[in-house]
Write a protein that holds these residues in place. Structure first.
Motif, PDB file in Angstrom:
ATOM      1  N   UNK A  18       0.875  -1.166   0.000  1.00 10.20           N
ATOM      2  CA  UNK A  18       0.000   0.000   0.000  1.00 10.20           C
ATOM      3  C   UNK A  18       0.916   1.221   0.000  1.00 10.20           C
ATOM      4  N   UNK A  19       0.660   2.163  -0.904  1.00  8.10           N
ATOM      5  CA  UNK A  19       1.560   3.304  -1.104  1.00  8.10           C
ATOM      6  C   UNK A  19       0.919   4.594  -0.609  1.00  8.10           C
ATOM      7  N   UNK A  20       1.642   5.323   0.240  1.00  5.56           N
ATOM      8  CA  UNK A  20       1.282   6.692   0.617  1.00  5.56           C
ATOM      9  C   UNK A  20       2.256   7.642  -0.065  1.00  5.56           C
ATOM     10  N   UNK A  21       1.743   8.760  -0.605  1.00  4.63           N
ATOM     11  CA  UNK A  21       2.609   9.745  -1.241  1.00  4.63           C
ATOM     12  C   UNK A  21       2.258  11.168  -0.812  1.00  4.63           C
ATOM     13  N   UNK A  22       3.264  12.028  -0.885  1.00  4.84           N
ATOM     14  CA  UNK A  22       3.096  13.478  -0.722  1.00  4.84           C
ATOM     15  C   UNK A  22       4.307  14.120  -1.397  1.00  4.84           C
ATOM     16  N   UNK A  23       4.103  15.165  -2.167  1.00  6.86           N
ATOM     17  CA  UNK A  23       5.243  15.774  -2.869  1.00  6.86           C
ATOM     18  C   UNK A  23       5.951  16.770  -1.952  1.00  6.86           C
ATOM     19  N   UNK A  24       7.291  16.676  -1.933  1.00 10.40           N
ATOM     20  CA  UNK A  24       8.076  17.558  -1.061  1.00 10.40           C
ATOM     21  C   UNK A  24       8.416  18.884  -1.749  1.00 10.40           C
ATOM     22  N   UNK A  25       8.348  18.947  -3.060  1.00 15.16           N
ATOM     23  CA  UNK A  25       8.835  20.130  -3.787  1.00 15.16           C
ATOM     24  C   UNK A  25       7.813  21.259  -3.791  1.00 15.16           C
ATOM     25  N   UNK A  26       8.317  22.472  -4.009  1.00 16.87           N
ATOM     26  CA  UNK A  26       7.458  23.609  -4.306  1.00 16.87           C
ATOM     27  C   UNK A  26       8.166  24.454  -5.370  1.00 16.87           C
ATOM     28  N   UNK A  27       7.893  25.736  -5.438  1.00 11.60           N
ATOM     29  CA  UNK A  27       8.308  26.560  -6.571  1.00 11.60           C
ATOM     30  C   UNK A  27       9.656  27.247  -6.395  1.00 11.60           C
ATOM     31  N   UNK A  28      10.280  27.090  -5.219  1.00  4.93           N
ATOM     32  CA  UNK A  28      11.563  27.752  -5.010  1.00  4.93           C
ATOM     33  C   UNK A  28      11.408  29.258  -4.976  1.00  4.93           C
ATOM     34  N   UNK A  29      12.308  29.957  -5.652  1.00  8.02           N
ATOM     35  CA  UNK A  29      12.194  31.416  -5.784  1.00  8.02           C
ATOM     36  C   UNK A  29      11.203  31.738  -6.898  1.00  8.02           C
ATOM     37  N   UNK A  30      10.343  32.701  -6.653  1.00  7.37           N
ATOM     38  CA  UNK A  30       9.269  33.045  -7.590  1.00  7.37           C
ATOM     39  C   UNK A  30       9.165  34.565  -7.682  1.00  7.37           C
ATOM     40  N   UNK A  31       8.303  35.110  -8.533  1.00 12.20           N
ATOM     41  CA  UNK A  31       8.190  36.569  -8.636  1.00 12.20           C
ATOM     42  C   UNK A  31       7.892  37.183  -7.275  1.00 12.20           C
ATOM     43  N   UNK A  32       8.619  38.237  -6.891  1.00 18.55           N
ATOM     44  CA  UNK A  32       8.445  38.818  -5.553  1.00 18.55           C
ATOM     45  C   UNK A  32       7.090  39.484  -5.395  1.00 18.55           C
ATOM     46  N   UNK A  33       6.604  39.480  -4.142  1.00 15.02           N
ATOM     47  CA  UNK A  33       5.370  40.198  -3.849  1.00 15.02           C
ATOM     48  C   UNK A  33       5.697  41.665  -3.567  1.00 15.02           C
TER      49      UNK A  33
END
Length: 584
Positions: free
Chosen positions: A328-343
């Protein structure tokens, strides 16, 4: 990507009691014990700690192939070891995932110019259009490419629909509408199911099919309603470095240009051709639609920075006692967008606290819970995937290069994200209800006193916007849950408003940061549900499948049949008997 839901009418409650007999019968057929599995105490403090650390500025938004990846992978690996998980990849916790990283450079400014008999138009990068490539190149220069409107860009023989029929788009630019041809219809009405988006409606499919047809470039027309998110999500997600799986041919079989265009910009583009976009959209929704050359040409020019690298999925497991070769497999992604356009404050780190540091925190807490619970019959895999935000890359790589046979994997249960702020709810949304796993979800939720509601925004295609899509395409049944919104102790509409605020102002933005004031009781409640679902499957004998009419059923049947043919003696008897083979 997040899977927040809009409200579903509370009229679901009257049929709650009537589900009991149906659930019991379904569980008996599936070989699942009709008893609730209670986990050891789940720690909100652990969830807070892991989410806070993974989403801190020190992790720089957890972009693949960055220093943030190194920190993320090291943190998750150490947590898995401490939780008592065994190394899941041939003595290691890490599965290498080869990536090609391409970045559209801003100097000189990326350019799309469209030329017609009545003049020309230039479209502003980031305001009107996004421009990207997944080819291993230093520059894209595509000049004089004829633009053809191909409606929804769908070739679906089983639904008697082909937008490319009779049209040669080789070397040309195709203009495509997002979603399915019948997405404006009521649910269940139309060749593609009406409001419920199919895989044919997803941007990923649009690009894939355009490439198969030989197009050089594809422009997808965006609208908030048809895409399910604002254009700002695209500008933040598609700026900076973009990752894709590294291919031996350097991406020669892919499109040279993958673009999105705002609806208003598309109106101007077809207007240059003397056409009306609204009328084209109406025509594209009708059976028998034929692609239309627009009599205009596109000129794409932009510089590209590319590099090769190796990212990593992180995988640990707990061996089962009776059937350790079933999973049985559980998953969750660890990545996100890193540096992105500043607010406006100048913050340029997309920390991804909710999306998806919270899901990884849940994955680690489930690992701790199962480690301290009674051992299960089947083995349980816990995988933190890479590159989800860039096209489900880590999950796609695992699905095509599995460490454990998919024929012996029961299901994937994905967490993206956890309910981080609402508190406990009376309901939970089941987004992917096209599999026999739905009965298990309802059974465990009922033990919590919760109502399972259908996907309240099927037009947004949430079941195709997370890692579960990679496993679905490989045939593996999946569990995809959305947030409950009927919050205990809050007035009607409160939960909806909170989730809408996140989606409108924080999703894929630098403001998706950890907040110490969040109410984690809902996350613990949902994590208890996730534990119960996995425990039922890991202690059962069932091999759930997609329903007979689902688009992924054929893939699962093929996987199970091949697994029995190749190794009938060691494969699950229930799965093998389904295809006329002997089992254990």
């Amino acid at each position: 990507m997040s899977r927040y839901q809009h409200p579903f009418a509370s009229s679901a409650r009257p049929w709650k009691a009537g589900l009991a007999a149906m659930i019991a019968m379904s569980l008996a057929v599936l070989g699942v014990a009709n008893a609730a599995e209670a986990p050891p105490a789940l720690s909100a403090e652990n969830l807070k700690h892991d989410t806070r650390v993974l989403s801190s500025d020190a992790f720089e938004g957890r972009g693949p192939l960055s220093a943030g990846e190194d920190k993320s992978v090291a943190y998750i690996t150490a947590a898995m070891k401490k939780a008592g998980l065994k190394a899941g990849v041939h003595g290691s916790y890490l599965q290498p995932v080869p990536l090609l990283q391409t970045e559209t450079l801003m100097n000189p400014a990326p350019r799309l110019q469209v030329v017609g008999a009545s003049g020309s138009l230039d479209f502003a990068y980031g305001q009107d259009i996004t421009l990207n490539t997944r080819r291993d190149t230093s520059e894209i220069s595509l000049k004089g490419s004829e633009v053809i409107f191909v409606g929804y860009g769908v070739d679906a023989p089983e639904r008697h629909w082909n937008d490319y029929d009779g049209t040669d788009v080789r070397g040309k630019t195709v203009l495509i509408l997002v979603n399915d041809p019948d997405w404006r219809n009521p649910l269940g009405k139309g060749p593609f199911g009406g409001a419920a988006m199919t895989y044919y409606g997803r941007w990923m499919y649009k690009y894939e099919e355009a490439a198969r047809q030989g197009a050089a470039a594809a422009i997808i027309v965006h609208s908030d309603a048809s895409a399910g998110y604002p254009f700002s999500v695209l500008t933040s997600s598609l700026s900076g470095a973009r990752d894709s799986l590294d291919r031996a041919d350097g991406g020669a079989g892919l499109l040279a240009v993958e673009a999105w265009m705002t609806h208003s910009a598309a109106e101007r583009l077809v207007g240059l051709a003397g056409q009306n976009l609204l009328e084209l959209e109406k025509a594209a929704a009708r059976p028998g639609f034929k692609a239309r050359p627009l009599g205009i040409a596109a000129n794409f020019t932009f510089k590209v920075k590319s590099r090769h690298g190796v990212s990593r999925n992180v995988l640990g497991f707990l061996p089962g006692e009776r059937h350790p070769d079933e999973y049985v497999l559980y998953t969750a992604h660890w990545d996100h967008l890193g540096h992105c356009p500043p607010d406006q404050s100048g913050d340029d780190i997309c920390n991804g606290a909710v999306d998806n540091a919270s899901g990884v925190a849940g994955l680690l807490e489930l690992a701790r819970a199962f480690r301290h619970a009674k051992a299960t019959s089947r083995s349980i895999l816990f995988m933190a995937t890479t590159g989800e935000e860039y096209g489900l890359l880590g999950s796609e790589y695992y699905a095509t290069h599995p460490i454990y046979p998919l024929a012996k994997t029961v299901a994937d249960i994905d967490m993206d994200p956890l309910s981080y702020m609402l508190g406990r709810t009376r309901d939970i949304s089941l987004i992917a209800d096209q599999t026999e796993l739905a009965a298990v979800v309802r059974h465990v939720a009922a033990a919590q006193g919760r109502v399972v509601t259908p996907d309240s925004s099927p037009e947004a295609g949430m079941r195709y916007r997370s890692d579960t899509l990679s496993f679905s395409r490989a045939g593996l049944p999946v569990v995809v849950l959305g947030n409950g919104i009927d919050v205990i102790g809050k007035p009607p509409g409160w939960g909806e408003a909170k989730l809408a605020d996140y989606l409108d102002h924080h999703y894929h933005q630098p403001s998706d940061t950890y907040d110490p004031h969040w109410d984690w009781s809902g996350a613990v409640q949902d994590l208890t549900l996730y534990f119960g679902i996995g425990a039922q499957l890991a202690n059962g004998t069932s091999w759930p499948n997609w329903y007979a009419n689902d688009e992924f059923r054929a893939a699962r049947d093929a996987v199970l049949s091949a697994g029995c043919t190749e190794g009938a003696e060691s494969h699950a008897s229930a799965a093998c008997k389904q295809f006329g083979h002997s089992g254990r």
